[in-house]
Design an enzyme around this catalytic site. Sequence first.
Site, PDB file in Angstrom:
ATOM      1  N   SER A 135     -17.583  82.510 -37.005  1.00 25.59           N
ATOM      2  CA  SER A 135     -16.268  82.846 -37.009  1.00 25.59           C
ATOM      3  C   SER A 135     -15.720  82.020 -38.252  1.00 25.59           C
ATOM      4  O   SER A 135     -15.591  80.810 -38.140  1.00 25.59           O
ATOM      5  CB  SER A 135     -15.463  82.635 -35.873  1.00 25.59           C
ATOM      6  N   LYS A 161     -17.589  87.119 -38.944  1.00 26.11           N
ATOM      7  CA  LYS A 161     -16.209  87.412 -38.381  1.00 26.11           C
ATOM      8  C   LYS A 161     -15.184  86.569 -39.334  1.00 26.11           C
ATOM      9  O   LYS A 161     -15.426  85.411 -39.320  1.00 26.11           O
ATOM     10  CB  LYS A 161     -16.184  87.015 -36.840  1.00 26.11           C
ATOM     11  N   LYS A 163     -10.877  85.863 -39.654  1.00 16.09           N
ATOM     12  CA  LYS A 163      -9.618  85.780 -38.999  1.00 16.09           C
ATOM     13  C   LYS A 163      -8.784  86.475 -39.912  1.00 16.09           C
ATOM     14  O   LYS A 163      -8.655  86.293 -41.058  1.00 16.09           O
ATOM     15  CB  LYS A 163      -9.392  84.144 -39.154  1.00 16.09           C
ATOM     16  N   ASP A 188     -10.601  89.297 -36.694  1.00 17.84           N
ATOM     17  CA  ASP A 188     -10.119  88.750 -35.413  1.00 17.84           C
ATOM     18  C   ASP A 188      -8.679  88.544 -35.697  1.00 17.84           C
ATOM     19  O   ASP A 188      -8.254  87.476 -36.464  1.00 17.84           O
ATOM     20  CB  ASP A 188     -10.675  87.390 -35.025  1.00 17.84           C
ATOM     21  N   GLU A 213     -10.863  92.586 -33.588  1.00 16.69           N
ATOM     22  CA  GLU A 213     -10.280  92.041 -32.236  1.00 16.69           C
ATOM     23  C   GLU A 213      -9.023  91.496 -31.984  1.00 16.69           C
ATOM     24  O   GLU A 213      -8.272  90.892 -33.075  1.00 16.69           O
ATOM     25  CB  GLU A 213     -11.290  90.663 -32.220  1.00 16.69           C
ATOM     26  N   ASP A 238      -9.817  89.934 -26.488  1.00 19.50           N
ATOM     27  CA  ASP A 238     -10.248  88.764 -26.329  1.00 19.50           C
ATOM     28  C   ASP A 238      -9.324  88.103 -25.312  1.00 19.50           C
ATOM     29  O   ASP A 238      -9.500  87.948 -24.092  1.00 19.50           O
ATOM     30  CB  ASP A 238     -10.467  87.918 -27.506  1.00 19.50           C
ATOM     31  N   LYS A 262     -15.507  85.377 -22.756  1.00 18.39           N
ATOM     32  CA  LYS A 262     -15.591  83.729 -22.898  1.00 18.39           C
ATOM     33  C   LYS A 262     -15.365  83.351 -21.509  1.00 18.39           C
ATOM     34  O   LYS A 262     -14.345  83.632 -20.807  1.00 18.39           O
ATOM     35  CB  LYS A 262     -14.338  83.452 -23.571  1.00 18.39           C
ATOM     36  N   GLY A 290     -16.500  82.329 -28.567  1.00 18.65           N
ATOM     37  CA  GLY A 290     -16.447  80.949 -28.555  1.00 18.65           C
ATOM     38  C   GLY A 290     -15.182  80.345 -28.803  1.00 18.65           C
ATOM     39  O   GLY A 290     -14.217  81.069 -29.077  1.00 18.65           O
TER      40      GLY A 290
HETATM   41  O1  OSB Z   1     -10.096  84.140 -31.040  1.00 16.97           O
HETATM   42  O2  OSB Z   1     -12.316  83.929 -30.928  1.00 16.97           O
HETATM   43  C1  OSB Z   1     -11.233  83.234 -31.005  1.00 16.97           C
HETATM   44  C2  OSB Z   1     -11.870  79.493 -31.609  1.00 16.97           C
HETATM   45  C3  OSB Z   1     -10.976  79.126 -31.173  1.00 16.97           C
HETATM   46  C4  OSB Z   1      -9.772  79.583 -30.119  1.00 16.97           C
HETATM   47  C5  OSB Z   1      -9.853  81.222 -30.326  1.00 16.97           C
HETATM   48  C6  OSB Z   1     -11.135  81.835 -31.004  1.00 16.97           C
HETATM   49  C7  OSB Z   1     -11.943  81.095 -31.816  1.00 16.97           C
HETATM   50  C8  OSB Z   1     -12.912  81.498 -32.789  1.00 16.97           C
HETATM   51  C9  OSB Z   1     -14.012  80.588 -33.004  1.00 16.97           C
HETATM   52  O3  OSB Z   1     -13.069  82.415 -33.232  1.00 16.97           O
HETATM   53  C10 OSB Z   1     -15.582  80.762 -32.317  1.00 16.97           C
HETATM   54  C11 OSB Z   1     -16.249  79.735 -32.348  1.00 16.97           C
HETATM   55  O4  OSB Z   1     -17.114  79.680 -33.232  1.00 16.97           O
HETATM   56  O5  OSB Z   1     -16.479  78.889 -31.438  1.00 16.97           O
HETATM   57 MG    MG Z   2     -10.621  86.017 -30.535  1.00 15.90          MG
END
Ligand code: OSB
Ligand code: MG
Length: 368
Positions: A135, A161, A163, A188, A213, A238, A262, A290
């Site tokens: 990510s 992925k 952001k 995301d 996402e 999510d 999660k 994650g």
């Molecule tokens: O939205 O998936 C998310 C990290 C912290 C809070 C929300 C998210 C994330 C990530 C990181 O996208 C995922 C990871 O590598 O742990």
């Molecule tokens: Mg997310």
Amino acid sequence: MKIEQLNLYHLRMPLRTAFETSFGREESRDCLLIEALADGLVGYGECVADRDPGYSYETAQTAWHILRDFIGPAILNQEIPTPEALQRKMSFVKGHQMAKAGLEMALWDLLGKSQGRSLQQMLGGQRAAVDVGVSVGLQESPAALVKAVEGYLNDGYRRIKIKIKPGRDTADTQAVRAAFPNIRLQVDANSAYTLDTAEALLPLDDLDLLLIEQPLDEDDLWDHSLLQKRFRTPLCLDESILSARHARQALEMGSCRIINIKAGRVGGLSQARAIHDLCVEASVPVWCGGMLETGVGRASNLALASLPGFILPGDISASARYYLEDITHEVFTLNPDSTITVPTGPGLGVTLNWPALERAAQARCTIP
Ligand code: OSB
Ligand code: MG
């Protein structure tokens, strides 16, 4: 099994590189480590609530309060045979899924250690290694993003992925897609859009993305169902999915076609598995999200992601992607086929690096 004592550690872990999302930028990650003592055994759990309430209303401080002042006193020295029994004992607390999930993880670890079984075996996971991706946070420019993505592709990650947020969406995604026409790519938004502003995302529908996402607010299941009708690309939820009931309702409404699971967000591994089972039944793909976990939470994510319904790569990257120094001795590395191997030792299968933990600990308390 009777938990005789709980120790909470509030950790602050400096990230190797700052992580920026639509809700903010973080240079370090907070979490709670929960240590549970029972029958001469010690179990560990990670509560993924962060310093700020940007992703969820929960923070490390609210989880500390809920565990120390309510849940801890209510569950100590009582016979708790299963995670489901723990959930029933915690049900007098509304919400606070991350606090509950952290404690449930410690119980799974204890149960596994007492039975000599790995978390993977207890959950019913099958794969020895799970497909993973990375990510990538918001970068300074589309060009900087392409460069960051290239670095992770060179590391061996085969699913990316990125952001996005308003103003940093289509151009960034188009730049990555143009540079890497064939990679598995997804975006995301972390709930940064409304039904109106999400119009700006329509060009993403032509970029062959695996999924989009959480474009809208976490309590916007209905608006997600309206938005999904405008996209060929599957929406994935999510933040909106806090329980198996939310998952069922989202699928019935057509709010998404894929779910990011999660354990922390849904109150624990038992609920995470229930959502997985429901999605398998409905032929809906799931993947493991994650929360920038330490090695403790990463071990848990790997066991969860080894269940058969996790058919998309997880946001579970190698330890080195996150921290210079992790709190477990075990270091997770990326295999050449973009997988990470699932731990096989009893419980979570990890051991703590106490000097590293001491360096990260901001506060600790013992219950009772
Ligand atoms: O939205 O998936 C998310 C990290 C912290 C809070 C929300 C998210 C994330 C990530 C990181 O996208 C995922 C990871 O590598 O742990
Ligand atoms: Mg997310």
